[in-house]
Design an enzyme around this catalytic site. Structure first.
Site, PDB file in Angstrom:
ATOM      1  N   GLU A 242       0.704  -1.093   0.066  1.00  0.00           N
ATOM      2  CA  GLU A 242      -0.099  -0.085   0.093  1.00  0.00           C
ATOM      3  C   GLU A 242       0.859   1.093   0.183  1.00  0.00           C
ATOM      4  O   GLU A 242       2.161   1.042   0.143  1.00  0.00           O
ATOM      5  CB  GLU A 242      -0.884  -0.072   1.204  1.00  0.00           C
ATOM      6  CG  GLU A 242      -1.980  -1.203   1.103  1.00  0.00           C
ATOM      7  CD  GLU A 242      -2.815  -1.442   2.358  1.00  0.00           C
ATOM      8  OE1 GLU A 242      -2.856  -0.218   3.029  1.00  0.00           O
ATOM      9  OE2 GLU A 242      -3.381  -2.347   2.646  1.00  0.00           O
TER      10      GLU A 242
ATOM     11  N   HIS B 165      -8.868   9.459   2.962  1.00  0.00           N
ATOM     12  CA  HIS B 165      -8.298   8.208   2.247  1.00  0.00           C
ATOM     13  C   HIS B 165      -8.659   8.663   0.674  1.00  0.00           C
ATOM     14  O   HIS B 165      -9.812   9.240   0.406  1.00  0.00           O
ATOM     15  CB  HIS B 165      -9.203   7.219   2.468  1.00  0.00           C
ATOM     16  CG  HIS B 165      -8.442   5.853   1.688  1.00  0.00           C
ATOM     17  ND1 HIS B 165      -8.552   5.662   0.453  1.00  0.00           N
ATOM     18  CD2 HIS B 165      -8.039   4.716   2.370  1.00  0.00           C
ATOM     19  CE1 HIS B 165      -8.052   4.380   0.470  1.00  0.00           C
ATOM     20  NE2 HIS B 165      -7.679   3.907   1.506  1.00  0.00           N
TER      21      HIS B 165
ATOM     22  N   ARG C  86      -0.391   8.732   1.679  1.00  0.00           N
ATOM     23  CA  ARG C  86      -1.952   9.135   1.483  1.00  0.00           C
ATOM     24  C   ARG C  86      -2.170  10.590   1.517  1.00  0.00           C
ATOM     25  O   ARG C  86      -2.899  11.081   0.841  1.00  0.00           O
ATOM     26  CB  ARG C  86      -2.632   8.548   2.679  1.00  0.00           C
ATOM     27  CG  ARG C  86      -3.583   7.741   2.120  1.00  0.00           C
ATOM     28  CD  ARG C  86      -4.381   7.004   3.341  1.00  0.00           C
ATOM     29  NE  ARG C  86      -4.254   5.442   3.102  1.00  0.00           N
ATOM     30  CZ  ARG C  86      -4.585   4.642   3.944  1.00  0.00           C
ATOM     31  NH1 ARG C  86      -5.168   4.912   5.173  1.00  0.00           N
ATOM     32  NH2 ARG C  86      -4.572   3.253   3.600  1.00  0.00           N
TER      33      ARG C  86
ATOM     34  N   HIS D  12     -11.188   9.309   6.644  1.00  0.00           N
ATOM     35  CA  HIS D  12     -10.868   8.095   6.987  1.00  0.00           C
ATOM     36  C   HIS D  12     -10.385   7.866   8.385  1.00  0.00           C
ATOM     37  O   HIS D  12     -10.842   6.755   9.063  1.00  0.00           O
ATOM     38  CB  HIS D  12      -9.790   7.494   5.863  1.00  0.00           C
ATOM     39  CG  HIS D  12      -9.789   6.171   5.941  1.00  0.00           C
ATOM     40  ND1 HIS D  12     -10.532   5.318   5.661  1.00  0.00           N
ATOM     41  CD2 HIS D  12      -8.403   5.442   6.105  1.00  0.00           C
ATOM     42  CE1 HIS D  12     -10.030   4.013   5.736  1.00  0.00           C
ATOM     43  NE2 HIS D  12      -8.704   4.256   5.902  1.00  0.00           N
TER      44      HIS D  12
ATOM     45  N   ARG E 228      -0.724   8.771   9.004  1.00  0.00           N
ATOM     46  CA  ARG E 228      -0.517   7.390   9.320  1.00  0.00           C
ATOM     47  C   ARG E 228      -0.135   6.648   8.132  1.00  0.00           C
ATOM     48  O   ARG E 228      -0.810   6.884   7.069  1.00  0.00           O
ATOM     49  CB  ARG E 228      -1.866   6.870  10.007  1.00  0.00           C
ATOM     50  CG  ARG E 228      -2.038   5.371  10.081  1.00  0.00           C
ATOM     51  CD  ARG E 228      -3.169   4.956  10.553  1.00  0.00           C
ATOM     52  NE  ARG E 228      -4.236   5.093   9.573  1.00  0.00           N
ATOM     53  CZ  ARG E 228      -4.763   3.937   8.878  1.00  0.00           C
ATOM     54  NH1 ARG E 228      -4.341   2.798   8.937  1.00  0.00           N
ATOM     55  NH2 ARG E 228      -5.709   4.520   7.691  1.00  0.00           N
TER      56      ARG E 228
HETATM   57  P1  FAD Z   1     -13.504   0.278  16.085  1.00  0.00           P
HETATM   58  O1  FAD Z   1     -13.299  -0.895  15.401  1.00  0.00           O
HETATM   59  O2  FAD Z   1     -14.092   1.387  15.210  1.00  0.00           O
HETATM   60  O3  FAD Z   1     -14.235   0.092  16.994  1.00  0.00           O
HETATM   61  C1  FAD Z   1     -15.084   0.970  18.010  1.00  0.00           C
HETATM   62  C2  FAD Z   1     -16.177   0.658  18.921  1.00  0.00           C
HETATM   63  O4  FAD Z   1     -16.487   1.387  19.896  1.00  0.00           O
HETATM   64  C3  FAD Z   1     -17.429   0.061  18.028  1.00  0.00           C
HETATM   65  O5  FAD Z   1     -17.700  -1.243  18.626  1.00  0.00           O
HETATM   66  C4  FAD Z   1     -18.529   1.174  18.667  1.00  0.00           C
HETATM   67  O6  FAD Z   1     -19.780   0.818  18.650  1.00  0.00           O
HETATM   68  C5  FAD Z   1     -17.906   1.505  20.025  1.00  0.00           C
HETATM   69  N1  FAD Z   1     -18.318   2.671  20.506  1.00  0.00           N
HETATM   70  C6  FAD Z   1     -18.114   3.864  20.080  1.00  0.00           C
HETATM   71  N2  FAD Z   1     -18.578   4.899  20.932  1.00  0.00           N
HETATM   72  C7  FAD Z   1     -18.920   4.371  21.728  1.00  0.00           C
HETATM   73  C8  FAD Z   1     -19.745   4.642  23.165  1.00  0.00           C
HETATM   74  N3  FAD Z   1     -20.153   5.880  23.452  1.00  0.00           N
HETATM   75  N4  FAD Z   1     -20.486   3.617  23.714  1.00  0.00           N
HETATM   76  C9  FAD Z   1     -20.210   2.152  23.402  1.00  0.00           C
HETATM   77  N5  FAD Z   1     -19.419   1.729  22.468  1.00  0.00           N
HETATM   78  C10 FAD Z   1     -19.064   2.781  21.771  1.00  0.00           C
HETATM   79  N6  FAD Z   1      -6.669   0.172   9.069  1.00  0.00           N
HETATM   80  C11 FAD Z   1      -5.426  -0.691   8.860  1.00  0.00           C
HETATM   81  O7  FAD Z   1      -4.812  -0.817   9.605  1.00  0.00           O
HETATM   82  N7  FAD Z   1      -5.757  -1.594   7.816  1.00  0.00           N
HETATM   83  C12 FAD Z   1      -6.758  -1.439   7.033  1.00  0.00           C
HETATM   84  O8  FAD Z   1      -6.834  -2.420   5.817  1.00  0.00           O
HETATM   85  C13 FAD Z   1      -7.925  -0.496   7.107  1.00  0.00           C
HETATM   86  N8  FAD Z   1      -8.918  -0.516   6.262  1.00  0.00           N
HETATM   87  C14 FAD Z   1      -9.956   0.513   6.800  1.00  0.00           C
HETATM   88  C15 FAD Z   1     -11.173   0.413   5.837  1.00  0.00           C
HETATM   89  C16 FAD Z   1     -12.189   1.010   6.443  1.00  0.00           C
HETATM   90  C17 FAD Z   1     -13.408   1.229   5.607  1.00  0.00           C
HETATM   91  C18 FAD Z   1     -12.045   1.970   7.441  1.00  0.00           C
HETATM   92  C19 FAD Z   1     -13.287   2.811   7.997  1.00  0.00           C
HETATM   93  C20 FAD Z   1     -10.883   1.896   8.419  1.00  0.00           C
HETATM   94  C21 FAD Z   1      -9.877   1.111   7.820  1.00  0.00           C
HETATM   95  N9  FAD Z   1      -8.780   1.101   8.784  1.00  0.00           N
HETATM   96  C22 FAD Z   1      -7.782   0.264   8.491  1.00  0.00           C
HETATM   97  C23 FAD Z   1      -8.712   1.732  10.156  1.00  0.00           C
HETATM   98  C24 FAD Z   1      -8.997   0.710  11.100  1.00  0.00           C
HETATM   99  O9  FAD Z   1     -10.213  -0.033  10.562  1.00  0.00           O
HETATM  100  C25 FAD Z   1      -9.497   1.351  12.517  1.00  0.00           C
HETATM  101  O10 FAD Z   1      -8.592   2.328  12.736  1.00  0.00           O
HETATM  102  C26 FAD Z   1      -9.414   0.316  13.681  1.00  0.00           C
HETATM  103  O11 FAD Z   1     -10.304  -0.655  13.054  1.00  0.00           O
HETATM  104  C27 FAD Z   1     -10.007   0.930  14.515  1.00  0.00           C
HETATM  105  O12 FAD Z   1     -10.162  -0.225  15.710  1.00  0.00           O
HETATM  106  P2  FAD Z   1     -10.773   0.097  17.064  1.00  0.00           P
HETATM  107  O13 FAD Z   1     -10.948  -0.881  17.955  1.00  0.00           O
HETATM  108  O14 FAD Z   1      -9.866   1.420  17.495  1.00  0.00           O
HETATM  109  O15 FAD Z   1     -12.235   0.869  16.870  1.00  0.00           O
HETATM  110  C1  SIN Z   2      -7.206   0.327   2.532  1.00  0.00           C
HETATM  111  O1  SIN Z   2      -7.359  -0.693   2.573  1.00  0.00           O
HETATM  112  O2  SIN Z   2      -7.021   1.308   1.811  1.00  0.00           O
HETATM  113  C2  SIN Z   2      -7.381   1.094   4.185  1.00  0.00           C
HETATM  114  C3  SIN Z   2      -5.781   0.731   4.619  1.00  0.00           C
HETATM  115  C4  SIN Z   2      -5.700   1.742   5.757  1.00  0.00           C
HETATM  116  O3  SIN Z   2      -6.497   2.409   6.113  1.00  0.00           O
HETATM  117  O4  SIN Z   2      -4.672   1.312   6.550  1.00  0.00           O
END
Ligand code: FAD
Ligand code: SIN
Length: 544
Positions: free
Chosen positions: A119, A242, A288, A349, A384
């Site tokens: 990537e 993104h 990015r 993103h 990032r």
């Molecule tokens: P999340 O997975 O967002 O989970 C947050 C949780 O908190 C959810 O369960 C939500 O309901 C809960 N929550 C929020 N507020 C409250 C509240 N007030 N009370 C109770 N619960 C609450 N990163 C990579 O490294 N590689 C990738 O390929 C990649 N692809 C991506 C593609 C997309 C479409 C997106 C949107 C992001 C991508 N990212 C990627 C970024 C990455 O997915 C996220 O940064 C990461 O998954 C965040 O994980 P997390 O556990 O911090 O939060």
């Molecule tokens: C992607 O698959 O392009 C998302 C990867 C990332 O946000 O780290």
């Protein structure tokens, strides 16, 4: 009076960070996980590209560290970057232990069993993935473990309102976290979830912008709660856009993974020109921030609505096999990736800023830990590197779990905590106030605090957010709370923090680009922007 729910560990959020932490600490105590919708409704579940880690003999920690530092535009904390990168292989082992499956190949000359993707900003192929639905696979495997664990209780549709702290409970002892007030969305009750250790794992804040790749849960609740509780929040000006979200009137928040460019796709403008080489020597695989700004500039010059991502040089069988989710979704909108360019635009993103933590994942409010996108650990700096966030979430959830387990049995009892007072609030019959304010915030954030900023636009946004916050606070104190009202209040706080931080940084660096200060200014601004309640924004050296 309602009964509190007491446990040893409270986890807020059910994405990769929350679930991984919960599984680790559940061996040592009772865990409550609260999550505001269905458990799988997380950003994690939508992650496509994969997770970056050094698992190949032809790669090295030094190369991954260097790529991360370069993308971070001088603002990463090198010690933290090294910590995350060097713990990468262990983090992957952890996921394999929970049952996550990554795509494999026998074709690597180095002998690595994994099919590694590439990537933007990576000098090597180092992204472990599960086709183009890596996050879904991670969420599936972790949730299956969570549901089977006797020490873990999962509360869906429970939205955390605010953190419980010793000071909020009216005590004069040094402040510490002791749980959270949580709204049961179905019943409308607020319950006290009491625990000596709390982990914030609430994810990001992409919903502050009109166009975003993020799911609806990403309203910055954890960052706003931590800020209200007095914890420091850092680097909020660095919102990552993104470059390639699907541009189609019916497609809501659908990402076209950067891994598509990793397989040779090129960005073309409406004239068919592959334009990225004009902007950066890494062309389509530049970091990015560079690619998103280049697209923004192409669109502003041409007046077109989108650019096109062209992977037509690949066989359609390869595209279907490597990108089944993306190619299928495009087909549903009448776009055949094997035959034509996919219309794409940048969208908000990833929030590089968040609640400031140390190397154990602890915030500056004792016993409040934060991991995943809600946190700012120092690893991402001003931009990032792709696929470093799942890695960071795992490594810091692990570090926080180690420290939490070590500490939990030594902590004093949480003590009595008053139940939630609804006071004389009434049910609102004017929900349109919420949708109107929500739309207004997201639109001016997009127009005034987006990819390219100016002081004048930021000041306009600051005036608007002041007015809206006044109105929203009035609403909050007079009407019964609901999840949409809580989210609106948090979105307003996050917008305010982003605007304050952006106004403070009088330079351009990484994801923060201000036409009034187009140059990077290392002598004054090679520092984090710290925000703490009641204190003006300030710059501080990155530290851990
Ligand atoms: P999340 O997975 O967002 O989970 C947050 C949780 O908190 C959810 O369960 C939500 O309901 C809960 N929550 C929020 N507020 C409250 C509240 N007030 N009370 C109770 N619960 C609450 N990163 C990579 O490294 N590689 C990738 O390929 C990649 N692809 C991506 C593609 C997309 C479409 C997106 C949107 C992001 C991508 N990212 C990627 C970024 C990455 O997915 C996220 O940064 C990461 O998954 C965040 O994980 P997390 O556990 O911090 O939060
Ligand atoms: C992607 O698959 O392009 C998302 C990867 C990332 O946000 O780290």
């Amino acid at each position: 009076m309602d009964q509190p729910f007491e446990s040893d560990f409270l986890v807020i959020g059910s994405g990769i960070a929350g679930l991984h932490f919960a599984l680790r600490v559940a061996e040592r105590g009772r865990v409550a996980i609260v999550t505001k919708k269905h458990a799988a409704e997380t950003a994690t579940n939508y992650a496509q590209g994969g997770i970056a880690a050094v698992v190949d003999g032809e790669d090295s920690f030094e190369a991954h560290i260097e790529d991360t530092l370069y993308a971070g535009a001088g603002l990463c904390n090198e010690e933290v970057v090294r910590f995350v990168v060097e713990n990468g292989p262990r983090a992957i082992e952890g996921l394999l232990k929970w049952g996550v499956e990554f795509d494999r190949t026998s074709a690597n000359s180095s002998g690595s069993p994994y099919d590694l993707g590439r990537e933007g900003g990576h000098s090597q192929r180092r992204i472990l993935h599960h086709r183009d639905a890596t996050g879904h696979e991670i969420e599936r495997a972790l949730l299956a473990r969570i549901e089977a664990h006797p020490n873990i209780t999962l509360f869906e549709n429970h939205c955390a309102v605010d953190l419980l702290t010793a000071h909020r409970a009216g005590r004069t002892e040094p402040d510490r976290a002791i749980g959270a007030y949580v709204l049961d969305a179905a019943q409308g009750n607020v319950t006290r979830f009491i625990a000596p250790i709390t982990l914030l794992a609430t994810g990001g804040a992409g919903k502050v912008y009109l166009y975003t790749s993020n799911p609806d849960i990403a309203s910055g609740d954890g960052m706003a709660m931590a800020y209200r509780a007095g914890a420091s929040v850092a680097n909020m000006e660095f919102m990552q856009f993104h470059p390639t979200c699907l541009f189609h009137p019916e497609a809501k928040s659908f990402l076209i993974s950067e891994a598509v460019r990793g397989e040779g796709a090129t960005l073309r403008n409406a004239d068919g020109e592959s334009f990225m080489t004009r902007y950066h020597e890494m062309g389509d695989l530049a970091p990015r921030d560079v690619v998103a700004r280049a697209i923004d500039s192409e669109l502003k010059q041409s007046g077109e609505d989108c650019v096109y991502l062209d992977i037509t040089h690949q066989q359609s069988s390869f595209i279907r096999e490597r990108f089944p989710t993306i190619s299928q979704r495009c087909l549903e909108y009448g776009i055949d990736m094997a035959q034509e360019g996919v219309p794409v635009v940048p969208a908000a993103h990833y929030c590089c800023g968040g609640v400031r933590t140390n190397l154990q994942g602890e915030t500056d409010l004792p016993n409040l830990f934060a991991a995943g996108e809600v946190s700012c650990t120092g690893v991402h700096g001003a931009n990032r590197l792709a696929s470093n966030s799942l890695l960071e979430a795992l490594v810091f959830a692990d570090a926080a779990a180690d420290e939490a387990v070590r500490r939990v049995s030594q902590l004093p009892p949480c003590g009595e905590i008053q139940s939630w007072q609804h006071g004389d609030t009434i049910e609102s019959n004017d929900a349109v106030v919420i949708t109107q304010n929500w739309d207004e915030i997201r639109r001016f954030m997009w127009n005034y605090v987006g990819i390219v900023r100016t002081d004048r636009r930021l000041q306009r946004a600051a005036r608007r957010i002041d007015l809206l916050q006044e109105e929203i606070n009035h609403y909050y104190w007079n009407f019964r709370i609901t999840p949409p009202l809580l989210e609106l209040r948090n979105l307003a706080t996050i917008s305010d923090l982003i605007i304050q931080a952006a106004l403070h940084r009088k330079e351009s660096r990484g994801l923060h680009y201000n036409l009034d200060y187009p140059e990077r200014n290392d002598s004054d601004f090679r520092r984090e922007t710290l925000l703490q309640r009641g204190v003006p924004p300030r710059s501080a050296p990155a530290q851990n």
